[in-house]
Scaffold this motif. Structure first.
Motif, PDB file in Angstrom:
ATOM      1  N   SER A 465       0.803  -1.220   0.000  1.00 10.18           N
ATOM      2  CA  SER A 465       0.000   0.000   0.000  1.00 10.18           C
ATOM      3  C   SER A 465       0.834   1.266   0.000  1.00 10.18           C
ATOM      4  CB  SER A 465      -0.901   0.004   1.252  1.00 10.18           C
ATOM      5  OG  SER A 465      -0.093   0.042   2.433  1.00 10.18           O
ATOM      6  N   GLY A 466       2.120   1.126   0.251  1.00  9.47           N
ATOM      7  CA  GLY A 466       2.964   2.315   0.356  1.00  9.47           C
ATOM      8  C   GLY A 466       2.888   2.974   1.715  1.00  9.47           C
ATOM      9  N   LEU A 467       2.310   2.291   2.690  1.00  2.94           N
ATOM     10  CA  LEU A 467       2.167   2.852   4.038  1.00  2.94           C
ATOM     11  C   LEU A 467       3.009   2.133   5.077  1.00  2.94           C
ATOM     12  CD1 LEU A 467      -1.712   3.393   4.161  1.00  2.94           C
ATOM     13  CD2 LEU A 467       0.051   5.153   3.964  1.00  2.94           C
ATOM     14  N   GLY A 468       3.619   1.004   4.701  1.00  4.64           N
ATOM     15  CA  GLY A 468       4.314   0.174   5.678  1.00  4.64           C
ATOM     16  C   GLY A 468       5.444   0.895   6.391  1.00  4.64           C
ATOM     17  N   LEU A 469       6.370   1.489   5.619  1.00  7.96           N
ATOM     18  CA  LEU A 469       7.505   2.170   6.248  1.00  7.96           C
ATOM     19  C   LEU A 469       7.052   3.404   7.025  1.00  7.96           C
ATOM     20  CD1 LEU A 469      10.260   1.902   3.489  1.00  7.96           C
ATOM     21  CD2 LEU A 469      10.049   0.582   5.602  1.00  7.96           C
ATOM     22  N   SER A 470       6.017   4.081   6.524  1.00  8.04           N
ATOM     23  CA  SER A 470       5.499   5.241   7.248  1.00  8.04           C
ATOM     24  C   SER A 470       4.929   4.828   8.600  1.00  8.04           C
ATOM     25  CB  SER A 470       4.425   5.932   6.408  1.00  8.04           C
ATOM     26  OG  SER A 470       3.808   6.965   7.137  1.00  8.04           O
ATOM     27  N   ILE A 471       4.179   3.708   8.620  1.00  8.56           N
ATOM     28  CA  ILE A 471       3.616   3.217   9.877  1.00  8.56           C
ATOM     29  C   ILE A 471       4.728   2.756  10.814  1.00  8.56           C
ATOM     30  CG2 ILE A 471       2.206   1.367  10.879  1.00  8.56           C
ATOM     31  CD1 ILE A 471       0.382   1.608   8.441  1.00  8.56           C
ATOM     32  N   ALA A 472       5.756   2.107  10.262  1.00  6.97           N
ATOM     33  CA  ALA A 472       6.888   1.690  11.092  1.00  6.97           C
ATOM     34  C   ALA A 472       7.555   2.888  11.754  1.00  6.97           C
ATOM     35  CB  ALA A 472       7.896   0.921  10.235  1.00  6.97           C
ATOM     36  N   LEU A 473       7.735   3.962  10.986  1.00  6.60           N
ATOM     37  CA  LEU A 473       8.365   5.163  11.547  1.00  6.60           C
ATOM     38  C   LEU A 473       7.497   5.787  12.631  1.00  6.60           C
ATOM     39  CD1 LEU A 473      10.714   7.168  11.391  1.00  6.60           C
ATOM     40  CD2 LEU A 473       9.416   8.440   9.660  1.00  6.60           C
ATOM     41  N   GLU A 474       6.174   5.830  12.426  1.00  7.22           N
ATOM     42  CA  GLU A 474       5.278   6.377  13.435  1.00  7.22           C
ATOM     43  C   GLU A 474       5.325   5.551  14.721  1.00  7.22           C
ATOM     44  OE1 GLU A 474       3.770   9.120  13.439  1.00  7.22           O
ATOM     45  OE2 GLU A 474       3.803   9.758  11.350  1.00  7.22           O
ATOM     46  N   ASN A 475       5.404   4.251  14.572  1.00 11.64           N
ATOM     47  CA  ASN A 475       5.498   3.395  15.748  1.00 11.64           C
ATOM     48  C   ASN A 475       6.827   3.594  16.475  1.00 11.64           C
ATOM     49  OD1 ASN A 475       3.102   1.593  16.110  1.00 11.64           O
ATOM     50  ND2 ASN A 475       3.528   1.115  13.962  1.00 11.64           N
ATOM     51  N   ALA A 476       7.882   3.859  15.733  1.00  8.16           N
ATOM     52  CA  ALA A 476       9.169   4.163  16.377  1.00  8.16           C
ATOM     53  C   ALA A 476       9.091   5.494  17.118  1.00  8.16           C
ATOM     54  CB  ALA A 476      10.279   4.196  15.328  1.00  8.16           C
ATOM     55  N   HIS A 477       8.449   6.477  16.494  1.00  4.75           N
ATOM     56  CA  HIS A 477       8.323   7.794  17.138  1.00  4.75           C
ATOM     57  C   HIS A 477       7.505   7.713  18.425  1.00  4.75           C
ATOM     58  CE1 HIS A 477       9.205  10.183  13.186  1.00  4.75           C
ATOM     59  NE2 HIS A 477      10.288   9.679  13.745  1.00  4.75           N
ATOM     60  N   ILE A 478       6.460   6.934  18.410  1.00  7.20           N
ATOM     61  CA  ILE A 478       5.617   6.863  19.615  1.00  7.20           C
ATOM     62  C   ILE A 478       6.374   6.204  20.763  1.00  7.20           C
ATOM     63  CG2 ILE A 478       4.509   4.637  19.234  1.00  7.20           C
ATOM     64  CD1 ILE A 478       1.882   5.890  20.040  1.00  7.20           C
ATOM     65  N   HIS A 479       7.416   5.430  20.443  1.00  5.66           N
ATOM     66  CA  HIS A 479       8.295   4.874  21.465  1.00  5.66           C
ATOM     67  C   HIS A 479       9.387   5.857  21.886  1.00  5.66           C
ATOM     68  CE1 HIS A 479       6.674   0.848  20.379  1.00  5.66           C
ATOM     69  NE2 HIS A 479       7.068   0.514  21.608  1.00  5.66           N
ATOM     70  N   GLY A 480       9.474   7.004  21.203  1.00  2.33           N
ATOM     71  CA  GLY A 480      10.570   7.927  21.461  1.00  2.33           C
ATOM     72  C   GLY A 480      11.819   7.574  20.682  1.00  2.33           C
ATOM     73  N   GLY A 481      11.683   6.789  19.613  1.00  2.00           N
ATOM     74  CA  GLY A 481      12.822   6.372  18.810  1.00  2.00           C
ATOM     75  C   GLY A 481      12.760   6.931  17.403  1.00  2.00           C
ATOM     76  N   ASP A 482      13.544   6.300  16.512  1.00  2.00           N
ATOM     77  CA  ASP A 482      13.613   6.798  15.139  1.00  2.00           C
ATOM     78  C   ASP A 482      14.109   5.673  14.238  1.00  2.00           C
ATOM     79  OD1 ASP A 482      13.364   8.540  13.066  1.00  2.00           O
ATOM     80  OD2 ASP A 482      15.240   9.617  13.433  1.00  2.00           O
ATOM     81  N   ILE A 483      13.868   5.850  12.944  1.00  2.00           N
ATOM     82  CA  ILE A 483      14.361   4.907  11.925  1.00  2.00           C
ATOM     83  C   ILE A 483      15.066   5.721  10.848  1.00  2.00           C
ATOM     84  CG2 ILE A 483      13.799   3.078  10.291  1.00  2.00           C
ATOM     85  CD1 ILE A 483      11.228   2.578  11.812  1.00  2.00           C
ATOM     86  N   THR A 484      16.239   5.258  10.447  1.00  2.00           N
ATOM     87  CA  THR A 484      16.983   5.912   9.370  1.00  2.00           C
ATOM     88  C   THR A 484      17.254   4.898   8.262  1.00  2.00           C
ATOM     89  OG1 THR A 484      19.102   5.457  10.459  1.00  2.00           O
ATOM     90  CG2 THR A 484      18.067   7.591  10.902  1.00  2.00           C
ATOM     91  N   ALA A 485      17.327   5.405   7.045  1.00  2.00           N
ATOM     92  CA  ALA A 485      17.604   4.566   5.880  1.00  2.00           C
ATOM     93  C   ALA A 485      18.890   5.032   5.226  1.00  2.00           C
ATOM     94  CB  ALA A 485      16.446   4.620   4.892  1.00  2.00           C
ATOM     95  N   ALA A 486      19.718   4.070   4.813  1.00  2.00           N
ATOM     96  CA  ALA A 486      20.989   4.401   4.164  1.00  2.00           C
ATOM     97  C   ALA A 486      21.409   3.222   3.299  1.00  2.00           C
ATOM     98  CB  ALA A 486      22.059   4.732   5.202  1.00  2.00           C
TER      99      ALA A 486
END
Length: 525
Positions: A465-486
């Motif tokens: 759907s094109g929402l998976g990585l966005s949802i993953a990032l939101e879930n990381a933020h709600i934990h006080g974390g972050d996701i980076t891509a490289a």
């Protein structure tokens, strides 16, 4: 005899100025300095002109009085001397001349009957002598001028100002016309100098008072000007903090009042624009949420039918017509995709509405990741590098969503095997998911977490759907974390998840903030 002015060549030292460039960050300080410099320049200029004019007036008045008296004494007493006087006669006459109203020292020079130069002064042996008279003045006094229509007399009265040991003196001299002694006069100008010093001190004090007054005036003017500017700065900061109802009190018709009116108009227009955008955004979120909820009911029925069809496809009896089997499989696949899309949309609306909450539990990272991989049958395609015993307090369901999206994305777009590694850094959990694919193009990297972003120059179009990585990032933020891509230097893409080991503090702060927000909202209503 007529007066002929003489003068002293004054030495004026050259001035070497040094330009200091001062950078002031305070407008108030700059206003005070500018006011002070203007007042100082005006006061110094006025004081200098006043001092110069008074100095010339005082010295000229004293000088004219002394020269008149000296000329009169020369005519009355020196003119009565014989052509070749004796030294006693010169001494007596000099003493008489010195007793005039001006009280100056007198020196008379003449030749006696033996053609010998004799001197007579008013102060005795240690009094005024010829060495005290500047050589230039003696030369001018003894020089005989040509008698013409414009110059009726061969000798004139000359004068000069000199300074000895810090005390100013007036020295004058003249020679009797028709023969007779040459007379010199020495007059101290110390009283006049003291008067001028007193005047200089008075002007200096007046200049200092003017400078202080200008600084106070500048301070008052700066306060008058900068107070509205300060209020404007505070209002602009409040506006930048999102307090769009901020307004300035407008008084007067000057430029600052006009600026305040412009600010109020801008703030009002901005508040209206933001309110319209917020209303449209709320309407969009409500539409997505309502649509997702409305789709769930028919989707549940469709899913039930699709499950029956899928069982028929997997059955050994082969009850499904081979001609329609591809269509049935397509319906099954697309129904699953539709179900995932609805669930993802509902999750997104929870994040947008701010209703997503953490349900914390103690989690063993190795067991959690293993369970996520095993539940999706990825054990053969994923290499796990995680020590057992690394515990953290997180939301297991949301962590599973993050891991499933990152690992699934790596398997779908990268190359096997996908490596998942876990390490601790400064009491934070760092989970790296690396694939062995072609990597992510540099122009795509900034957009990989954007919603519905699926286009890629090097990867096929996603079936998600094109929402998976966005949802993953939101879930990381709600934990006080972050996701980076490289991109890894050795090839492939690397997604790095960083989470705190304990999110309890974050949930406590969130609960406290909600309580304050509810209270303020109640007051506002």
């Amino acid at each position: 005899m007529t007066d002929a002015p003489g003068g002293i060549r004054g030495w004026r030292p050259g001035r070497k100025g040094v330009l200091w460039r001062l950078r002031f960050t305070s407008l108030r300080l700059r206003l005070v300095v500018v006011f002070g410099l203007v007042a100082l320049t005006a006061a110094v200029s006025a004081s200098g002109i006043a001092y110069w004019l008074n100095r010339e007036a005082v010295l000229t008045r004293a000088q004219d009085a002394v020269l008149r008296d000296f000329r009169q004494e020369m005519q009355n007493h020196a003119g009565a001397l014989p052509l070749h006087p004796t030294q006693d006669e010169l001494m007596r006459t000099a003493g008489q001349m010195a007793n005039s109203s001006q009280r100056f020292s007198v020196l008379l020079v003449a030749e006696d009957s033996d053609a010998k130069t004799v001197y007579g002064n008013s102060g005795g042996l240690n009094g005024f002598s010829l060495e005290d008279v500047p050589k230039s003045l003696r030369t001018a006094v003894n020089k005989q001028q040509s008698v013409t229509d414009g110059n009726k007399e061969p000798y004139h009265l000359y004068w000069q100002r000199v300074t000895e040991h810090g005390t100013p003196f007036l020295v004058a001299g003249t020679r009797m016309i028709g023969g007779g002694p040459t007379g010199y006069m020495l007059k101290s100008l110390e009283p006049e100098a003291k008067d001028l010093n007193s005047l200089a001190w008075s002007l200096g004090i007046a200049t200092g008072l003017a400078l202080i007054g200008s600084a106070l005036l500048a301070q008052a003017a700066a306060t008058t000007v900068l107070k509205p500017v300060h209020r404007l700065g505070i209002a602009a900061r409040r506006l930048g903090e999102g307090k769009l109802d901020t307004r300035l009190r407008v008084s007067g018709t000057d430029e600052l009042a006009e600026l305040s009116r412009t600010f109020n108009q801008t703030a009002e227009a901005l508040e209206k624009r933001v309110a319209d955008m917020a209303a449209r955004d709320d309407a969009s979120r409500r539409f997505v949420a309502d649509m997702s909820h409305e789709l769930r009911t028919p989707l549940t029925a469709i899913t039930a039918v699709v499950e029956v069809l899928e069982e028929e496809l997997d059955a050994e009896t082969g009850s499904v017509d081979p001609m329609i089997e591809p269509a049935v499989r397509l319906v099954v696949s697309e129904t699953k995709r539709l179900g995932d899309l609805v669930e993802n949309l509902m999750e997104v609306t929870r994040f947008d509405a701010g209703t997503a909450r953490l349900v914390l539990d103690d989690v063993d990272l190795a067991d959690q990741i293993t369970a996520c991989i095993d539940a999706r049958a990825w054990l053969d395609a994923v290499d796990l590098d995680a020590e057992r015993g690394i515990h953290s307090r997180l939301d297991p369901r949301r962590l599973d969503v993050i891991l499933a999206n990152l690992i699934g994305n790596a398997l779908k777009h990268g190359g096997s095997p996908v490596r998942v590694s876990v390490r601790l850094e400064d009491d934070d959990l760092v989970i790296a998911v690396r694939d062995h694919g072609p990597g992510i193009p540099e122009d795509v990297l900034p957009h990989v977490f954007d919603r519905f972003y699926k286009a890629s120059a090097s990867r096929p179009r996603s079936e998600g759907s094109g929402l998976g990585l966005s949802i993953a990032l939101e879930n990381a933020h709600i934990h006080g974390g972050d996701i980076t891509a490289a991109n890894s230097p050795d090839g492939g893409a690397v997604f790095t998840l960083r989470l705190p080991r304990d999110a309890s503090v974050l949930t406590e702060e969130t609960d406290k903030g909600e309580g304050e927000g509810d209270s303020s909202k109640g007051n506002a209503s």
